[in-house]
Design a protein around this motif. Sequence first.
Motif, PDB file in Angstrom:
ATOM      1  N   ALA A 124       0.832  -1.212   0.000  1.00 16.77           N
ATOM      2  CA  ALA A 124       0.000   0.000   0.000  1.00 16.77           C
ATOM      3  C   ALA A 124       0.863   1.257   0.000  1.00 16.77           C
ATOM      4  CB  ALA A 124      -0.928   0.002   1.211  1.00 16.77           C
ATOM      5  N   GLY A 125       1.928   1.244   0.791  1.00 10.68           N
ATOM      6  CA  GLY A 125       2.809   2.416   0.872  1.00 10.68           C
ATOM      7  C   GLY A 125       3.446   2.754  -0.461  1.00 10.68           C
ATOM      8  N   TYR A 126       3.740   1.731  -1.247  1.00  9.21           N
ATOM      9  CA  TYR A 126       4.296   1.968  -2.581  1.00  9.21           C
ATOM     10  C   TYR A 126       3.287   2.729  -3.435  1.00  9.21           C
ATOM     11  CZ  TYR A 126       6.131   1.232  -7.251  1.00  9.21           C
ATOM     12  OH  TYR A 126       6.591   1.431  -8.533  1.00  9.21           O
ATOM     13  N   TYR A 127       2.064   2.248  -3.471  1.00  9.00           N
ATOM     14  CA  TYR A 127       1.056   2.881  -4.308  1.00  9.00           C
ATOM     15  C   TYR A 127       0.585   4.227  -3.761  1.00  9.00           C
ATOM     16  CZ  TYR A 127       1.018  -1.327  -7.116  1.00  9.00           C
ATOM     17  OH  TYR A 127       1.394  -2.363  -7.942  1.00  9.00           O
ATOM     18  N   LEU A 128       0.791   4.451  -2.477  1.00  5.04           N
ATOM     19  CA  LEU A 128       0.462   5.749  -1.868  1.00  5.04           C
ATOM     20  C   LEU A 128       1.648   6.719  -1.906  1.00  5.04           C
ATOM     21  CD1 LEU A 128      -1.510   4.482   1.256  1.00  5.04           C
ATOM     22  CD2 LEU A 128      -2.454   5.633  -0.768  1.00  5.04           C
ATOM     23  N   SER A 129       2.774   6.252  -2.445  1.00  5.95           N
ATOM     24  CA  SER A 129       4.011   7.051  -2.508  1.00  5.95           C
ATOM     25  C   SER A 129       4.435   7.544  -1.123  1.00  5.95           C
ATOM     26  CB  SER A 129       3.841   8.235  -3.464  1.00  5.95           C
ATOM     27  OG  SER A 129       3.521   7.784  -4.758  1.00  5.95           O
ATOM     28  N   ALA A 130       4.463   6.626  -0.157  1.00  4.53           N
ATOM     29  CA  ALA A 130       4.825   6.950   1.221  1.00  4.53           C
ATOM     30  C   ALA A 130       6.336   6.872   1.431  1.00  4.53           C
ATOM     31  CB  ALA A 130       4.102   6.007   2.174  1.00  4.53           C
ATOM     32  N   PHE A 131       7.084   7.441   0.498  1.00 12.71           N
ATOM     33  CA  PHE A 131       8.548   7.443   0.505  1.00 12.71           C
ATOM     34  C   PHE A 131       8.975   8.477  -0.529  1.00 12.71           C
ATOM     35  CE2 PHE A 131       6.964   4.559  -2.628  1.00 12.71           C
ATOM     36  CZ  PHE A 131       7.768   4.752  -3.738  1.00 12.71           C
ATOM     37  N   PRO A 132      10.235   8.884  -0.537  1.00 10.15           N
ATOM     38  CA  PRO A 132      10.674   9.832  -1.569  1.00 10.15           C
ATOM     39  C   PRO A 132      10.677   9.154  -2.949  1.00 10.15           C
ATOM     40  CG  PRO A 132      12.203   9.808   0.294  1.00 10.15           C
ATOM     41  CD  PRO A 132      11.265   8.651   0.469  1.00 10.15           C
ATOM     42  N   VAL A 133       9.717   9.476  -3.756  1.00 12.26           N
ATOM     43  CA  VAL A 133       9.532   8.836  -5.061  1.00 12.26           C
ATOM     44  C   VAL A 133      10.696   9.195  -6.000  1.00 12.26           C
ATOM     45  CG1 VAL A 133       8.007   8.683  -7.081  1.00 12.26           C
ATOM     46  CG2 VAL A 133       7.032   8.808  -4.772  1.00 12.26           C
ATOM     47  N   GLN A 134      11.165   8.188  -6.697  1.00 14.43           N
ATOM     48  CA  GLN A 134      12.274   8.330  -7.638  1.00 14.43           C
ATOM     49  C   GLN A 134      11.759   8.162  -9.072  1.00 14.43           C
ATOM     50  OE1 GLN A 134      15.409   9.030  -6.152  1.00 14.43           O
ATOM     51  NE2 GLN A 134      13.942   9.222  -4.489  1.00 14.43           N
ATOM     52  N   SER A 135      12.492   8.683 -10.031  1.00 17.16           N
ATOM     53  CA  SER A 135      12.056   8.579 -11.423  1.00 17.16           C
ATOM     54  C   SER A 135      12.352   7.202 -12.022  1.00 17.16           C
ATOM     55  CB  SER A 135      12.696   9.673 -12.272  1.00 17.16           C
ATOM     56  OG  SER A 135      14.100   9.591 -12.182  1.00 17.16           O
ATOM     57  N   ASP A 136      13.356   6.509 -11.516  1.00 12.35           N
ATOM     58  CA  ASP A 136      13.716   5.186 -12.009  1.00 12.35           C
ATOM     59  C   ASP A 136      12.867   4.120 -11.310  1.00 12.35           C
ATOM     60  OD1 ASP A 136      15.809   3.389 -13.443  1.00 12.35           O
ATOM     61  OD2 ASP A 136      15.765   2.640 -11.361  1.00 12.35           O
ATOM     62  N   TYR A 137      12.276   3.234 -12.075  1.00 11.67           N
ATOM     63  CA  TYR A 137      11.367   2.207 -11.539  1.00 11.67           C
ATOM     64  C   TYR A 137      12.030   1.370 -10.450  1.00 11.67           C
ATOM     65  CZ  TYR A 137       8.224  -1.856 -11.559  1.00 11.67           C
ATOM     66  OH  TYR A 137       7.369  -2.865 -11.194  1.00 11.67           O
ATOM     67  N   TRP A 138      13.212   0.821 -10.736  1.00 15.17           N
ATOM     68  CA  TRP A 138      13.876  -0.073  -9.783  1.00 15.17           C
ATOM     69  C   TRP A 138      14.377   0.678  -8.553  1.00 15.17           C
ATOM     70  CZ3 TRP A 138      12.510  -4.786 -10.506  1.00 15.17           C
ATOM     71  CH2 TRP A 138      12.182  -5.215 -11.799  1.00 15.17           C
ATOM     72  N   LEU A 139      14.856   1.876  -8.761  1.00 19.32           N
ATOM     73  CA  LEU A 139      15.282   2.709  -7.638  1.00 19.32           C
ATOM     74  C   LEU A 139      14.077   3.063  -6.766  1.00 19.32           C
ATOM     75  CD1 LEU A 139      17.754   4.083  -6.390  1.00 19.32           C
ATOM     76  CD2 LEU A 139      17.283   6.069  -7.828  1.00 19.32           C
ATOM     77  N   ASN A 140      12.966   3.318  -7.414  1.00 19.05           N
ATOM     78  CA  ASN A 140      11.727   3.610  -6.697  1.00 19.05           C
ATOM     79  C   ASN A 140      11.331   2.436  -5.801  1.00 19.05           C
ATOM     80  OD1 ASN A 140       9.860   5.742  -6.410  1.00 19.05           O
ATOM     81  ND2 ASN A 140       8.358   4.629  -7.616  1.00 19.05           N
ATOM     82  N   LEU A 141      11.425   1.223  -6.314  1.00 15.12           N
ATOM     83  CA  LEU A 141      11.130   0.040  -5.513  1.00 15.12           C
ATOM     84  C   LEU A 141      12.084  -0.064  -4.322  1.00 15.12           C
ATOM     85  CD1 LEU A 141      10.484  -2.587  -8.338  1.00 15.12           C
ATOM     86  CD2 LEU A 141       8.778  -1.662  -6.760  1.00 15.12           C
TER      87      LEU A 141
END
Length: 181
Positions: A124-141
Amino acid sequence: MEQVIRAIKDINQTDVVVAAVSAVACLGALLELPVWAVFIGWAWYLAIGANGRAIREGAVTAAASGIMALMAIVLTDVFAGVMTGLLANMLAVFIMILVLMVSLKFSCIKHSLVGFNTFSCVFAGYYLSAFPVQSDYWLNLGYAFVYICGSNIMGLAVGWLAQKLSNASLRRKETAKEVTA
């Protein structure tokens, strides 16, 4: 009203320490940590034993479950290329929760509360962007895992700290009573 007054009169050192540690934990927001995830980890600490073993076992289960949640996110994105978004999500969750259920049978991943909560927090936190969102998909994960699952694990340590501070305060009182007696 009488119960409220009695409860207020019964405030003790542990109550104050827990409230103070909770307030300090909110400083995690300055680092963009999802503070709610810290409190969830703290609850795990209390629920799974409130000792050093709870931290170790909880952290292992949280890390494994957080990785499974990330895998569910990746699978959702892969499956979304060939089916509707909801169906892709359902299939990915089915597969990874089945993996979680099997993993909970291992001796090193043993706390279902921690496992399901971590999976839910990271997913849920991923889809709610409960972290500093990154432009790179894998870095974002990676950021999602470190910030959300890391905050859950930090909560285990915060629970331990609150317990130690509460006990230290109470021990000083008991020692002072023994000295004066």
